[in-house]
Motif scaffolding. Structure first.
Motif: not given
Length: 134
Positions: A103-125
């Motif tokens: 699956q994929y999703a487009e996340i609207t920016r809404q005057k916002t930036d997103f990050s996952i920190g230093e990780k390469e990817y997210l995991s369920p945990s």
């Protein structure tokens, strides 16, 4: 001659069917993210509770990410339907399960930036998406 035409048509249908057709554009996830970002008190969002499907990795791509970078980072072929390489209004999140894009999703920016920190990817945990407002 008729057999050749039928064979050719079958091959074309099989090739077209092997694209991203089984990858779901998760509009419900997009709507939920939009409303969570609207809440100015949210500084982070846990992604796992917002999903109802199996995934083991989720990659976050920022605006203007080239197609080649997406595929290189994920290690799989994925034809980006969002055209993020030429957009600055969204982030793209791509969910994989067992090495396949699901699956994929487009996340609207809404005057916002997103990050996952230093990780390469997210995991369920480890599923925290960080929000930085500007």
């Amino acid at each position: 001659m008729r057999l050749k035409a039928v064979s050719f048509l079958l091959i074309v249908v099989m090739i077209v069917g092997c694209g991203n057709s089984d990858v779901l554009h998760n509009i419900d996830f997009e709507k939920t993210m939009h409303s969570m970002v609207e809440n100015q008190n949210n500084r982070e969002i846990k992604v796992k509770p917002l999903t109802d499907f199996k995934w083991d990795k989720a990659y976050l791509f920022e605006p203007y990410t080239p197609q080649e970078h997406i595929e290189k980072q994920m290690g799989v072929e994925f034809e980006d339907p969002s055209n993020i390489r030429s957009r600055d209004d969204i982030y793209l999140i791509v969910f994989l399960n067992e090495g396949n894009v699901v699956q994929y999703a487009e996340i609207t920016r809404q005057k916002t930036d997103f990050s996952i920190g230093e990780k390469e990817y997210l995991s369920p945990s480890e599923d925290v998406l960080l929000i930085e407002r500007y």
